[in-house]
Design a protein around this motif. Structure first.
Motif, PDB file in Angstrom:
ATOM      1  N   ALA A  92      13.034  13.318   5.006  1.00  0.00           N
ATOM      2  CA  ALA A  92      13.817  13.695   4.022  1.00  0.00           C
ATOM      3  C   ALA A  92      14.085  15.122   3.856  1.00  0.00           C
ATOM      4  CB  ALA A  92      13.137  13.140   2.683  1.00  0.00           C
ATOM      5  N   THR A 108      24.615   7.333  -5.634  1.00  0.00           N
ATOM      6  CA  THR A 108      23.945   7.100  -4.590  1.00  0.00           C
ATOM      7  C   THR A 108      25.263   6.058  -4.027  1.00  0.00           C
ATOM      8  OG1 THR A 108      21.670   6.910  -5.239  1.00  0.00           O
ATOM      9  CG2 THR A 108      22.243   5.273  -3.344  1.00  0.00           C
ATOM     10  N   HIS A 112      26.734   7.201  -0.390  1.00  0.00           N
ATOM     11  CA  HIS A 112      26.499   6.154   0.798  1.00  0.00           C
ATOM     12  C   HIS A 112      28.066   5.675   1.295  1.00  0.00           C
ATOM     13  CE1 HIS A 112      25.736   1.865   2.330  1.00  0.00           C
ATOM     14  NE2 HIS A 112      24.619   2.492   2.886  1.00  0.00           N
ATOM     15  N   LYS A 123      20.653   7.806   6.296  1.00  0.00           N
ATOM     16  CA  LYS A 123      20.257   6.800   5.289  1.00  0.00           C
ATOM     17  C   LYS A 123      20.145   7.835   4.031  1.00  0.00           C
ATOM     18  CE  LYS A 123      17.975   4.188   8.703  1.00  0.00           C
ATOM     19  NZ  LYS A 123      18.029   5.202   9.840  1.00  0.00           N
ATOM     20  N   ILE A 124      20.417   7.205   2.974  1.00  0.00           N
ATOM     21  CA  ILE A 124      20.344   7.401   1.490  1.00  0.00           C
ATOM     22  C   ILE A 124      19.598   6.456   0.803  1.00  0.00           C
ATOM     23  CG2 ILE A 124      21.624   8.095  -0.323  1.00  0.00           C
ATOM     24  CD1 ILE A 124      23.798   9.016   0.966  1.00  0.00           C
ATOM     25  N   GLN A 125      18.298   7.053   0.028  1.00  0.00           N
ATOM     26  CA  GLN A 125      17.613   6.247  -0.475  1.00  0.00           C
ATOM     27  C   GLN A 125      17.584   6.339  -2.091  1.00  0.00           C
ATOM     28  OE1 GLN A 125      15.055   3.833   0.185  1.00  0.00           O
ATOM     29  NE2 GLN A 125      14.962   3.365  -1.936  1.00  0.00           N
ATOM     30  N   GLU A 139      12.054   0.364   1.743  1.00  0.00           N
ATOM     31  CA  GLU A 139      13.385   0.972   2.246  1.00  0.00           C
ATOM     32  C   GLU A 139      12.708   2.492   2.431  1.00  0.00           C
ATOM     33  OE1 GLU A 139      15.783   0.891  -1.102  1.00  0.00           O
ATOM     34  OE2 GLU A 139      16.614  -1.134  -0.778  1.00  0.00           O
ATOM     35  N   PRO A 144      14.624   8.038   5.088  1.00  0.00           N
ATOM     36  CA  PRO A 144      15.754   8.505   4.578  1.00  0.00           C
ATOM     37  C   PRO A 144      15.897   9.688   4.519  1.00  0.00           C
ATOM     38  CG  PRO A 144      14.482   7.670   2.846  1.00  0.00           C
ATOM     39  CD  PRO A 144      13.855   7.352   4.177  1.00  0.00           C
TER      40      PRO A 144
END
Length: 442
Positions: A92, A108, A112, A123-125, A139, A144
């Motif tokens: 991250a 988000t 996204h 990837k975005i969390q 996840e 991410p």
């Protein structure tokens, strides 16, 4: 202490600049929505500074495009790094902190939508309360590169060693003024202590009280730039403000009368107390108006569904507390109504900023009673707007101003002194009541 200087950039014409000219590469430009042809003022000022690696404090009106102002540079930088390093080896790198779950979800989704088109590896969390921790941990296993979080949930996960922030290179405080207040600041401080000292810090907000200026300045140490895309604490010119003086006990009836008279397709009603939000929503339903309440005590699933229904026009009137005041975007929302004035003047700016977003026109109505004159004075001082009070047809004002409040809305401070005899009489009455309280009934 580093002094942040306002940007001295000449004001470019919105139609004369493109995102490519700001430094956004062709890959990211190609996935931007077709409707997004030209950058907004805050994007014009902030994006080049962020891409240059500078710390930034950006102040801009609600609905002016702040999410993409920090989001596009972050996505571009992370995407470029992913091209040279495998996603599995990339920890991250970017963290966006926001004050509410609804705003975390919205940020988000906005990022996204672009990241998914840019690269399947990016990837975005989302990390916020109201979502099962087990689901979020699963996840997180996908590693991410960009995290959007509320401080409380993120601190919980860090404390339990489920996530590490030692690889964070970019920190964004969205709605920074709220995160710098005492309600959030202790948690934010703890999180920042877990991050590397050398990182790029970006603060974005529509309002920033002068009392928080020095604190904001201390966070920005890397060749910082302050950009103001609009006058501090300004209200968008596209918002028409109407304020009506009504009796405190007549507000609900006045609200119903306005809703039935104008038949707006979509209305966001702000109220300060959670219990009052539920009560008003029930009263509107009883009056035949399709309404629902939204506040922090409701289950997250219910909150998400209610907001989704409102955005989809399945609910006409949403009665909400101030968790809806910041950052939540509803397309073409025509009307915002303050059923009561917020005690914090900046909150008023955020509330009415839910309408007239992205250059559209909007209407903000406030129902004001005599007891709210100090709040109105604070709002007038903050926004430098006259905000005259008008009368509302069929709702004559019979309440009298409090003796402690002058006609200009300021507090007299000094309460009138009672004659000595009145004080003695009150003490005698109090003693009698106290004695009776201990005597049983015969």
């Amino acid at each position: 202490m580093t002094i942040l200087k306002p940007s001295t950039s000449p004001e470019p014409s919105p139609e004369s600049l493109t995102f490519a000219e700001l430094g956004i590469n062709s890959a990211l430009c190609s996935v931007l929505p077709a409707a997004l042809k030209h950058p907004t003022r805050v994007q014009q000022l902030a994006i080049p500074a962020i891409l240059a690696g500078r710390d930034v404090l950006a102040l801009s009106q609600t609905g002016s495009g702040k999410t993409l102002a920090f989001g596009l540079p972050l996505l571009q930088t992370i995407h470029q790094q992913l091209e040279s390093v495998s996603s599995s080896a990339c920890k991250a790198q970017a963290l966006v902190l926001v004050p509410t779950r609804e705003l975390a979800q919205q940020v988000t989704m906005a990022l996204h939508a672009l990241a998914s088109k840019l690269s399947s590896s990016l990837k975005i969390q989302l990390l916020c309360g109201g979502i099962a921790q087990e689901e979020q941990l699963a996840e997180l296993a996908a590693k991410p590169q960009l995290i959007v979080a509320t401080p409380g949930r993120l601190l919980d996960l860090c404390t339990q060693s489920h996530i590490s922030l030692d690889s964070i290179k970019y920190l964004v405080l969205d709605e920074a003024d709220r995160l710098l207040e005492m309600g959030f600041w202790p948690d934010v401080q703890k999180l920042m202590a877990m991050m590397p000292k050398r990182k790029q810090t970006l603060l974005f907000s529509a309002t920033l009280p002068e009392a928080l200026d020095s604190l904001a300045g201390k966070l920005l140490t890397n060749n910082p730039q302050r950009v103001e895309a609009s006058t501090r604490n300004a209200v968008a010119a596209e918002i028409e403000e109407r304020l009506y003086l009504v009796n405190k006990g007549s507000k609900a009836q006045a609200l119903i009368a306005l809703l039935k008279q104008y038949q707006w397709p979509q209305v966001l009603v702000f109220i300060s107390a959670r219990d009052d939000a539920d009560a008003i929503a029930k009263r509107l339903l009883k009056a035949g108006i399709n309404a629902a309440a939204l506040h922090g005590e409701k289950d997250q699933t219910v909150r998400s569904q209610t907001l989704s229904d409102f955005k989809a026009h399945r609910i006409q009137v949403l009665v909400a507390t101030d968790l809806m005041a910041r950052g939540i975007h509803v397309d073409a929302l025509p009307v915002v109504i303050n059923l009561d004035l917020p005690t914090s003047a900046p909150v008023y700016v955020h509330r009415i900023g839910r309408t007239a977003r992205a250059g559209a026109n909007g209407l903000a109505i406030s129902l004001v009673c005599h007891g709210e004159m100090p709040s109105l004075t604070a709002i007038r001082n903050l926004t430098a707007r006259e905000l005259p009070l008008a009368s509302l047809a069929d709702f004559p004002v019979t309440d009298k101003p409090s003796e402690r409040v002058r006609e200009d809305g300021t507090d007299n401070k000094v309460a009138p002194k009672r004659p000595p005899r009145d004080k003695q009489a009150n003490r005698r009455s109090l003693n009698k009541h106290s004695i009776k309280a201990f005597k049983g009934k015969r």
